[in-house]
Write a protein that holds these residues in place. Sequence first.
Motif, short mmCIF file in Angstrom:
data_model
loop_
_atom_site.label_atom_id
_atom_site.label_comp_id
_atom_site.label_asym_id
_atom_site.label_seq_id
_atom_site.Cartn_x
_atom_site.Cartn_y
_atom_site.Cartn_z
N SER A 1 17.28 -6.04 -21.33
CA SER A 1 17.75 -7.15 -22.16
C SER A 1 19.19 -6.99 -22.63
O SER A 1 19.61 -5.91 -23.03
CB SER A 1 16.83 -7.30 -23.40
OG SER A 1 17.26 -8.36 -24.22
N VAL B 1 11.72 -4.29 -18.65
CA VAL B 1 12.46 -5.41 -19.23
C VAL B 1 13.83 -4.90 -19.67
O VAL B 1 13.93 -4.00 -20.51
CB VAL B 1 11.70 -6.02 -20.44
CG1 VAL B 1 12.51 -7.15 -21.06
CG2 VAL B 1 10.32 -6.50 -20.00
N ARG C 1 9.33 -12.91 -27.65
CA ARG C 1 8.29 -11.88 -27.56
C ARG C 1 6.95 -12.51 -27.17
O ARG C 1 6.27 -12.04 -26.27
CB ARG C 1 8.13 -11.16 -28.90
CG ARG C 1 9.26 -10.27 -29.33
CD ARG C 1 9.23 -8.91 -28.65
NE ARG C 1 9.98 -7.94 -29.40
CZ ARG C 1 11.29 -7.75 -29.34
NH1 ARG C 1 12.03 -8.52 -28.57
NH2 ARG C 1 11.88 -6.82 -30.06
N GLU D 1 8.24 -11.59 -23.30
CA GLU D 1 8.47 -10.14 -23.23
C GLU D 1 7.20 -9.31 -23.33
O GLU D 1 7.05 -8.32 -22.59
CB GLU D 1 9.46 -9.72 -24.32
CG GLU D 1 10.88 -10.17 -24.04
CD GLU D 1 11.86 -9.76 -25.11
OE1 GLU D 1 13.04 -9.51 -24.77
OE2 GLU D 1 11.47 -9.68 -26.30
#
Length: 200
Positions: free
Chosen positions: A158, A156, A142, A146
């Motif tokens: 994931s 994003v 993070r 991210e």
Amino acid sequence: MIKNPAKGKFIVLEGTDGAGKTSQLSLLAAALRKRAWDGPLPRIVETKEPTENGVFGKLARSLYSTDNDGDAERIRAIVNEFLPSTDYRWITERMWNALGYIHRRQHISAFSRIGAEIRSGRMESLTRFLVLAFIFDRFQHRVEQEIAWLEAGDYVVSDRDFLSGLAHADAEGFPWREVLQIHEDVLGPLFIVPDLVIFL
């Protein structure tokens, strides 16, 4: 746990090992890139957890594979190599000094203590150690990638996020509610709920 405050979108694919998440993620990312957009085309970023290059991601991947085989000596060797490393000391110091969330420090201390136990051959708390490795990897992911992607307006996509962590831990007898609380303690305001979760 908070709703994604950034202009980017956070999309997660969850599922059991071998469910095809990696293949479906690539197909989804390709479809998003071909989609007709009202404005400028956002960047589509593909990522995964545990990470392949993060300090804790590499540890989690190694331990998870070895733990499934029940190889205690191999687990000890991995932890013996990891804990004294410069990378480990650097990232834990960075996490320790991050603003807010005093509970994060308690979990870092617990991680170091359990690591010492594992190095001496005591495996009783291995599941907690692995849970913390996954969550610390998520924190690093993070902080270093991210959040910046989302704030830049990227989409994003994931392969896995926190829901997988809850399921894996619960399957090992580690209460999922406690895993959720550790996420809150460690990630704090970085504990962002995906905009969309796709279960396979």
